[in-house]
Design an enzyme around this catalytic site. Sequence first.
Site, PDB file in Angstrom:
ATOM      1  CB  SER A  29      -0.920  -0.005   1.223  1.00  0.00           C
ATOM      2  OG  SER A  29      -1.828  -1.067   1.177  1.00  0.00           O
ATOM      3  NE  ARG A  33      -2.607   4.735   0.135  1.00  0.00           N
ATOM      4  CZ  ARG A  33      -3.153   3.575  -0.173  1.00  0.00           C
ATOM      5  NH1 ARG A  33      -2.384   2.579  -0.596  1.00  0.00           N
ATOM      6  NH2 ARG A  33      -4.457   3.397  -0.053  1.00  0.00           N
ATOM      7  N   GLY A 101      -5.954  -3.817  -8.147  1.00  0.00           N
ATOM      8  CA  GLY A 101      -7.066  -2.894  -7.954  1.00  0.00           C
ATOM      9  C   GLY A 101      -6.613  -1.620  -7.278  1.00  0.00           C
ATOM     10  NE  ARG A 129     -10.507  -6.274  -7.468  1.00  0.00           N
ATOM     11  CZ  ARG A 129      -9.511  -5.931  -6.643  1.00  0.00           C
ATOM     12  NH1 ARG A 129      -8.264  -6.165  -7.007  1.00  0.00           N
ATOM     13  NH2 ARG A 129      -9.772  -5.369  -5.491  1.00  0.00           N
ATOM     14  CB  SER A 174     -13.381   1.286  -0.109  1.00  0.00           C
ATOM     15  OG  SER A 174     -12.415   1.195  -1.143  1.00  0.00           O
ATOM     16  CG  ASP A 326      -5.919  -6.822   1.444  1.00  0.00           C
ATOM     17  OD1 ASP A 326      -6.911  -7.048   0.737  1.00  0.00           O
ATOM     18  OD2 ASP A 326      -5.235  -5.784   1.346  1.00  0.00           O
ATOM     19  NE  ARG A 357      -8.453 -11.806  -1.976  1.00  0.00           N
ATOM     20  CZ  ARG A 357      -7.616 -10.795  -1.814  1.00  0.00           C
ATOM     21  NH1 ARG A 357      -7.795  -9.941  -0.813  1.00  0.00           N
ATOM     22  NH2 ARG A 357      -6.590 -10.633  -2.634  1.00  0.00           N
TER      23      ARG A 357
END
Length: 457
Positions: A29, A33, A101, A129, A174, A326, A357
């Site tokens: 993540s 970024r 994603g 997705r 999200s 996750d 999942r």
Amino acid sequence: MAGHGEAIPMRSRAIGPLRGVADVPGDKSISHRALILGALSVGETRITGLLEGQDVLDTGAAMRAFGARVERLGPGDWAVDGVGVGGFQEPADVIDCGNSGTGARLIMGAMATSDLTVVFTGDASLRSRPMGRVTEPLALFGAAAHGRRGGRLPLALRGAANPAPVRYATPMPSAQVKSAVLLAGLNAPGETVVIEREPTRDHTERMLAGFGAAVTTEVTSEGRVITLTGQPELRPQAIAVPRDPSSAAFPVVAALLVEGSDVLVPGIGLNPTRAGLYDTLIEMGADITFLDRRDEGGETAADLRVRFGPLRGIEVPPARAASMIDEYPVLAALAATAEGPTVMRGVKELRVKESDRIDAMARGLEACGVAIEEGPDFLIVHGRGPGGVEGGATVGTRLDHRIAMAFLCLGLATRKPVTIDDGAPIATSFPGFVALMRGLGAEIHEGADAPLARAGA
């Protein structure tokens, strides 16, 4: 690109305790970024510890396509010479986000308030997705998306020529949606406000502040209210990426699965918006010691010593879901060996990840002899206790790296080996996973039919 070519079946089986040091890669993540905000700053950003999985490499390639200089200086050591907020150029070709994603949605946000038209695509998993959850709020800025039915890739996104700031309440927890809106707000005048009723990982807010953006967070009766002042000049930074808690989950859980194991996992990021799995494991009775807590690049980190021990099933608080979304696949694998049921509710977001999942874990666990219950928003795993899982199944991973790694971990503790149909997607997030696990003593072999051999033999 990893995960796009021929399938790589893999098989794991129980052999003995795992021991040693598990050096997991940098946080995915934060790596995404860092590349994007480096490209939006003016001057050179240096990044150390960058995850060099395919997902992140695809984001780096996208930043080059938008005009930034992105250069690898050595293992995990990268330089990004940015073009500034509003400085993206229109790419000459399609932006391929591979399996990611996160990459797709954050990049859409970063370009949505520039006068550009960009076509996005990805692998078969990513093309399935939903992107509407991002393109709908981006339309409030003035962007326009044209994609396949359901807002799926391939998708053309026309950025807003005259963007307006927005105030947006996220309809689901999200971090990707929140981050896309905040990144779009960078090139909009005035204040962009995002309201989230349930807190999600806050790496974007932390990193925006580090690059010099004016961003504030306030907890109100509406939820967490994040306010960003648009059109800043972002300052380049030196970023040390902590190690990924989501990747660390696999050797941690493997050590908890395999009797006699004792594993050290150093330098793991423990941002409170990401650490829900570790709270859950402790509640299950896991023997985890947090050593040398410290600050690394504005993020809390620690070394984790993990030892095998009996675990009990619990009910995971639904409010914790956003902080460990996750990690549910590998938690489900571990829950199969706990005593009693482990109940996971509030997890409907798992239905729209790289795969469904909930369904993928349910079908795989059933094939391994584990009783499950599932619904639109929950999964219950009825644990069989240590040594109680039969295994012996071939599991479909559905192009999902976390499903693949979860079942390879489970196979280390089942009576019969567990085979996965395709381990190639693992490279998208954890390219050294198999080598790391073998280094701890795990037996994982590529090829479903070849005999297994102990690492180093």
